[in-house]
Design a protein around this motif. Sequence first.
Motif, PDB file in Angstrom:
ATOM      1  N   GLN A  99       0.800  -1.220   0.000  1.00 18.47           N
ATOM      2  CA  GLN A  99       0.000   0.000   0.000  1.00 18.47           C
ATOM      3  C   GLN A  99       0.833   1.271   0.000  1.00 18.47           C
ATOM      4  OE1 GLN A  99      -3.006   0.034   3.060  1.00 18.47           O
ATOM      5  NE2 GLN A  99      -3.041   2.247   3.186  1.00 18.47           N
ATOM      6  N   ASP A 100       1.881   1.322   0.820  1.00 22.95           N
ATOM      7  CA  ASP A 100       2.625   2.561   1.013  1.00 22.95           C
ATOM      8  C   ASP A 100       4.056   2.387   0.515  1.00 22.95           C
ATOM      9  OD1 ASP A 100       3.723   4.940   1.762  1.00 22.95           O
ATOM     10  OD2 ASP A 100       3.516   4.637   3.923  1.00 22.95           O
ATOM     11  N   PRO A 101       4.358   2.798  -0.710  1.00 29.10           N
ATOM     12  CA  PRO A 101       5.711   2.585  -1.239  1.00 29.10           C
ATOM     13  C   PRO A 101       6.781   3.344  -0.482  1.00 29.10           C
ATOM     14  CG  PRO A 101       4.435   3.977  -2.714  1.00 29.10           C
ATOM     15  CD  PRO A 101       3.480   3.445  -1.690  1.00 29.10           C
ATOM     16  N   LEU A 102       6.429   4.477   0.119  1.00 27.57           N
ATOM     17  CA  LEU A 102       7.440   5.264   0.822  1.00 27.57           C
ATOM     18  C   LEU A 102       7.973   4.514   2.041  1.00 27.57           C
ATOM     19  CD1 LEU A 102       8.967   7.912   0.703  1.00 27.57           C
ATOM     20  CD2 LEU A 102       7.204   8.945   2.156  1.00 27.57           C
ATOM     21  N   SER A 103       7.093   3.757   2.711  1.00 29.25           N
ATOM     22  CA  SER A 103       7.547   2.994   3.876  1.00 29.25           C
ATOM     23  C   SER A 103       8.238   1.696   3.461  1.00 29.25           C
ATOM     24  CB  SER A 103       6.368   2.679   4.805  1.00 29.25           C
ATOM     25  OG  SER A 103       5.438   1.834   4.157  1.00 29.25           O
ATOM     26  N   TYR A 108      17.731   5.365   1.993  1.00 31.84           N
ATOM     27  CA  TYR A 108      19.186   5.493   1.909  1.00 31.84           C
ATOM     28  C   TYR A 108      19.770   4.890   0.632  1.00 31.84           C
ATOM     29  CZ  TYR A 108      18.876   6.869   6.783  1.00 31.84           C
ATOM     30  OH  TYR A 108      18.557   7.523   7.947  1.00 31.84           O
ATOM     31  N   TYR A 109      18.943   4.217  -0.154  1.00 34.61           N
ATOM     32  CA  TYR A 109      19.435   3.583  -1.373  1.00 34.61           C
ATOM     33  C   TYR A 109      18.641   4.076  -2.578  1.00 34.61           C
ATOM     34  CZ  TYR A 109      21.811   0.351   1.774  1.00 34.61           C
ATOM     35  OH  TYR A 109      22.602  -0.189   2.756  1.00 34.61           O
ATOM     36  N   THR A 110      19.285   4.134  -3.716  1.00 40.55           N
ATOM     37  CA  THR A 110      18.587   4.532  -4.934  1.00 40.55           C
ATOM     38  C   THR A 110      17.537   3.489  -5.292  1.00 40.55           C
ATOM     39  OG1 THR A 110      20.108   3.397  -6.440  1.00 40.55           O
ATOM     40  CG2 THR A 110      20.686   5.666  -5.785  1.00 40.55           C
ATOM     41  N   VAL A 111      16.551   3.911  -6.070  1.00 41.02           N
ATOM     42  CA  VAL A 111      15.508   2.965  -6.449  1.00 41.02           C
ATOM     43  C   VAL A 111      16.094   1.858  -7.320  1.00 41.02           C
ATOM     44  CG1 VAL A 111      13.671   4.679  -6.231  1.00 41.02           C
ATOM     45  CG2 VAL A 111      14.786   4.359  -8.441  1.00 41.02           C
ATOM     46  N   GLY A 112      17.069   2.201  -8.150  1.00 39.45           N
ATOM     47  CA  GLY A 112      17.693   1.192  -8.999  1.00 39.45           C
ATOM     48  C   GLY A 112      18.400   0.122  -8.201  1.00 39.45           C
ATOM     49  N   TYR A 154      16.778   8.729  -5.639  1.00 41.61           N
ATOM     50  CA  TYR A 154      16.316   8.186  -4.365  1.00 41.61           C
ATOM     51  C   TYR A 154      14.787   8.296  -4.271  1.00 41.61           C
ATOM     52  CZ  TYR A 154      21.190   8.090  -2.988  1.00 41.61           C
ATOM     53  OH  TYR A 154      22.543   7.808  -2.925  1.00 41.61           O
ATOM     54  N   PRO A 155      14.177   7.504  -3.396  1.00 41.12           N
ATOM     55  CA  PRO A 155      12.710   7.511  -3.320  1.00 41.12           C
ATOM     56  C   PRO A 155      12.090   8.888  -3.117  1.00 41.12           C
ATOM     57  CG  PRO A 155      13.564   5.626  -2.122  1.00 41.12           C
ATOM     58  CD  PRO A 155      14.759   6.436  -2.541  1.00 41.12           C
ATOM     59  N   HIS A 156      12.741   9.754  -2.324  1.00 41.92           N
ATOM     60  CA  HIS A 156      12.130  11.062  -2.058  1.00 41.92           C
ATOM     61  C   HIS A 156      12.103  11.958  -3.298  1.00 41.92           C
ATOM     62  CE1 HIS A 156      16.419  12.212  -1.618  1.00 41.92           C
ATOM     63  NE2 HIS A 156      15.987  13.408  -2.010  1.00 41.92           N
ATOM     64  N   GLN A 157      12.838  11.569  -4.340  1.00 35.83           N
ATOM     65  CA  GLN A 157      12.854  12.350  -5.574  1.00 35.83           C
ATOM     66  C   GLN A 157      11.721  11.950  -6.533  1.00 35.83           C
ATOM     67  OE1 GLN A 157      17.305  11.426  -5.957  1.00 35.83           O
ATOM     68  NE2 GLN A 157      17.214  13.476  -6.879  1.00 35.83           N
ATOM     69  N   PHE A 158      10.895  11.003  -6.096  1.00 36.05           N
ATOM     70  CA  PHE A 158       9.768  10.548  -6.904  1.00 36.05           C
ATOM     71  C   PHE A 158       8.455  10.969  -6.246  1.00 36.05           C
ATOM     72  CE2 PHE A 158      13.217   7.940  -8.250  1.00 36.05           C
ATOM     73  CZ  PHE A 158      12.923   7.498  -9.539  1.00 36.05           C
ATOM     74  N   SER A 159       7.457  11.244  -7.064  1.00 37.64           N
ATOM     75  CA  SER A 159       6.113  11.522  -6.545  1.00 37.64           C
ATOM     76  C   SER A 159       5.496  10.227  -6.027  1.00 37.64           C
ATOM     77  CB  SER A 159       5.238  12.107  -7.647  1.00 37.64           C
ATOM     78  OG  SER A 159       5.004  11.131  -8.662  1.00 37.64           O
TER      79      SER A 159
END
Length: 287
Positions: A99-103, A108-112, A154-159
Motif C-alpha cells: 500500500q505505502d511505497p514510501l515505507s 538510503y538507497y537509490t531505487v535502482g 532516491y525515493p524522495h525524488q519521486f512523486s
Amino acid sequence: MSGDAALLRVRDLTVSFPAAGRDVPVVRGLDLELRRGQTLGIVGESGSGKSMTSLAVMGLLPPRASVTGSIVFDGAELVGAGERRLRSIRGDRVAMVFQDPLSCLNPYYTVGTQIAEAYRSHRSGVSRRQAREVAVEAMERVHIRHAARRVDEYPHQFSGGMRQRVMIAMALCTDPELIIADEPTTALDVTVQAQILDLLEEVRQESGAALMLITHDLAVVSRVAEEILVMRSGVVVERGTAREVFSDPRHEYTRALLDAVPRIDDRIEDLRALPRAGRTTSGSVVR
C-alpha cells in the motif's frame, strides 16, 4: 471455474490470532480460485480480513498467527510449508505490491539499487551490472521516463504515483506468475489512481500473470476485476463477476458499499455511511 486451470486454490482458509486467552479468527473458511491471467478483486472495509488473506498466501503472517485450511499454488501446498520453500516462491513466482511505497522503499538507497537487489536475491550468479540493466528495463516497463537516469535517484525524488510505479517495477523484475496488489492506489489522487490501475491491467495482459487486487473501494475493482469477492468480518459475504456484483448485489453489505460510493451529483447530506459490523455467520456467501 475449472479446478485444473487454477494457479491459486484456497480452501477453507482460517487465520486466527491469540487474544484474551483464546484464538480469535480474522479470516474464516475462505475459498477462492485464481486462474493464470485472471484478475480477482477482494473488497472490504478495514478489518474485513482481505489483507490477512494476501499475507497468508505470501507466507508473511507473524509467527503467532494460526493458519488452517489449504493454500495451493501451482500444485504446491503452502500451509505448513517451510521457510525455504516459501522463499523460493515469494518474490519470485508470487510478488506483492504494498500500500505505502514510501515505507517499503529504503530512503538510503537509490531505487535502482533496490530493484536490482530484489532481482539478484532470486537469481544466483547475476552481476550488479546485469541487475542494474534489469532495473532500468523494469522501470521502462512501468513507463517511468528517462529510466536510465532516474534509476540512480532516491525515493524522495519521486512523486507518490511514481514511487508506486517503482514498487510495481520491483515486483515485475522476476516475471512473477501472480501479482498481489494490496491497496495500491490508497493516498493517490483520482487521476494517478486511474493511471496505476491501467498500468496493472497492462502488466497483467502483457505478462500473462494473474492479479489479485485488494481494496476497500468498489470503484477501484470495477475498472479491472473479472471476479469480485466481498469480505466482512473475515467471511466472504458475496462473490460473482463484476457485472453481477455491480448490477445485482445480493448482500446488504455489498449494497451498502455501493451506496457509500460518492457520485458527482450527490449532496453531502445524501452520502451514506456503512452500517456497523455485526456478527456474521461463517459461510454466509450469497453467490
